[in-house]
Design a protein around this motif. Sequence first.
Motif, PDB file in Angstrom:
ATOM      1  N   VAL A   1      -2.808   0.445   8.413  1.00 12.67           N
ATOM      2  CA  VAL A   1      -1.358   0.253   8.474  1.00 12.67           C
ATOM      3  C   VAL A   1      -0.731   1.587   8.094  1.00 12.67           C
ATOM      4  O   VAL A   1      -1.074   2.176   7.068  1.00 12.67           O
ATOM      5  CB  VAL A   1      -0.865  -0.852   7.510  1.00 12.67           C
ATOM      6  CG1 VAL A   1       0.661  -0.917   7.482  1.00 12.67           C
ATOM      7  CG2 VAL A   1      -1.440  -2.207   7.895  1.00 12.67           C
ATOM      8  N   LYS A   2       0.182   2.067   8.969  1.00 10.47           N
ATOM      9  CA  LYS A   2       0.912   3.307   8.686  1.00 10.47           C
ATOM     10  C   LYS A   2       2.385   2.988   8.543  1.00 10.47           C
ATOM     11  O   LYS A   2       2.915   2.097   9.211  1.00 10.47           O
ATOM     12  CB  LYS A   2       0.720   4.316   9.824  1.00 10.47           C
ATOM     13  CG  LYS A   2      -0.705   4.821   9.924  1.00 10.47           C
ATOM     14  CD  LYS A   2      -0.850   5.846  11.027  1.00 10.47           C
ATOM     15  CE  LYS A   2      -2.289   6.323  11.110  1.00 10.47           C
ATOM     16  NZ  LYS A   2      -2.470   7.289  12.200  1.00 10.47           N
ATOM     17  N   ASN A   3       3.047   3.729   7.669  1.00 15.82           N
ATOM     18  CA  ASN A   3       4.486   3.548   7.497  1.00 15.82           C
ATOM     19  C   ASN A   3       5.237   4.308   8.583  1.00 15.82           C
ATOM     20  O   ASN A   3       4.624   4.944   9.450  1.00 15.82           O
ATOM     21  CB  ASN A   3       4.934   3.945   6.084  1.00 15.82           C
ATOM     22  CG  ASN A   3       4.709   5.413   5.777  1.00 15.82           C
ATOM     23  OD1 ASN A   3       4.518   6.244   6.675  1.00 15.82           O
ATOM     24  ND2 ASN A   3       4.733   5.751   4.498  1.00 15.82           N
TER      25      ASN A   3
ATOM     26  N   TYR B   1      -1.215  -5.512   1.251  1.00 14.12           N
ATOM     27  CA  TYR B   1      -0.105  -4.564   1.327  1.00 14.12           C
ATOM     28  C   TYR B   1       1.193  -5.337   1.235  1.00 14.12           C
ATOM     29  O   TYR B   1       1.494  -6.184   2.079  1.00 14.12           O
ATOM     30  CB  TYR B   1      -0.147  -3.734   2.609  1.00 14.12           C
ATOM     31  CG  TYR B   1       0.869  -2.625   2.554  1.00 14.12           C
ATOM     32  CD1 TYR B   1       0.693  -1.556   1.686  1.00 14.12           C
ATOM     33  CD2 TYR B   1       2.030  -2.673   3.301  1.00 14.12           C
ATOM     34  CE1 TYR B   1       1.636  -0.551   1.584  1.00 14.12           C
ATOM     35  CE2 TYR B   1       2.981  -1.668   3.212  1.00 14.12           C
ATOM     36  CZ  TYR B   1       2.777  -0.620   2.352  1.00 14.12           C
ATOM     37  OH  TYR B   1       3.720   0.365   2.243  1.00 14.12           O
TER      38      TYR B   1
ATOM     39  N   TYR C   1       6.478  -0.072  10.312  1.00  9.43           N
ATOM     40  CA  TYR C   1       5.038  -0.057  10.105  1.00  9.43           C
ATOM     41  C   TYR C   1       4.301  -0.215  11.429  1.00  9.43           C
ATOM     42  O   TYR C   1       4.775  -0.900  12.343  1.00  9.43           O
ATOM     43  CB  TYR C   1       4.616  -1.202   9.181  1.00  9.43           C
ATOM     44  CG  TYR C   1       5.081  -1.047   7.765  1.00  9.43           C
ATOM     45  CD1 TYR C   1       4.491  -0.118   6.923  1.00  9.43           C
ATOM     46  CD2 TYR C   1       6.111  -1.830   7.266  1.00  9.43           C
ATOM     47  CE1 TYR C   1       4.913   0.025   5.616  1.00  9.43           C
ATOM     48  CE2 TYR C   1       6.548  -1.696   5.965  1.00  9.43           C
ATOM     49  CZ  TYR C   1       5.931  -0.772   5.143  1.00  9.43           C
ATOM     50  OH  TYR C   1       6.355  -0.635   3.852  1.00  9.43           O
TER      51      TYR C   1
ATOM     52  N   SER D   1       9.956  -0.726  15.630  1.00  8.40           N
ATOM     53  CA  SER D   1       8.980  -1.067  14.593  1.00  8.40           C
ATOM     54  C   SER D   1       7.938  -2.018  15.129  1.00  8.40           C
ATOM     55  O   SER D   1       8.239  -2.915  15.891  1.00  8.40           O
ATOM     56  CB  SER D   1       9.649  -1.672  13.371  1.00  8.40           C
ATOM     57  OG  SER D   1      10.084  -2.983  13.635  1.00  8.40           O
TER      58      SER D   1
END
Length: 103
Positions: A41-43, A75, A82, A98
Amino acid sequence: VPPGGLPPTSGIRVNQESYVPGLPKRATLISDSTSPLTWTVKNAAGTAVATGQTRPRGADAASGENVHEIDFSSYDTAGTGYTLSVGSESANSSRPASALHCA
């Protein structure tokens, strides 16, 4: 393809509405792999904020596709923008700008 929907552009299926902090957060990966795969998971800035391994589940009874479960419940930071990815696959969402939204 759901009625009135568009065909998926990724092998990752996510909740199209949102994920709520403190509650389970799971997604499904369509994959022929029988081994666990690494997910990330990336922001919104592209920084990895969570990573783990998929859980191979075998053939889905409804679709017949081989699936993996992705559980990223650990998370719990609210935000938008994300992205969930496994290898070259990234989550796709109808939400503007998103892929994942933690409300």
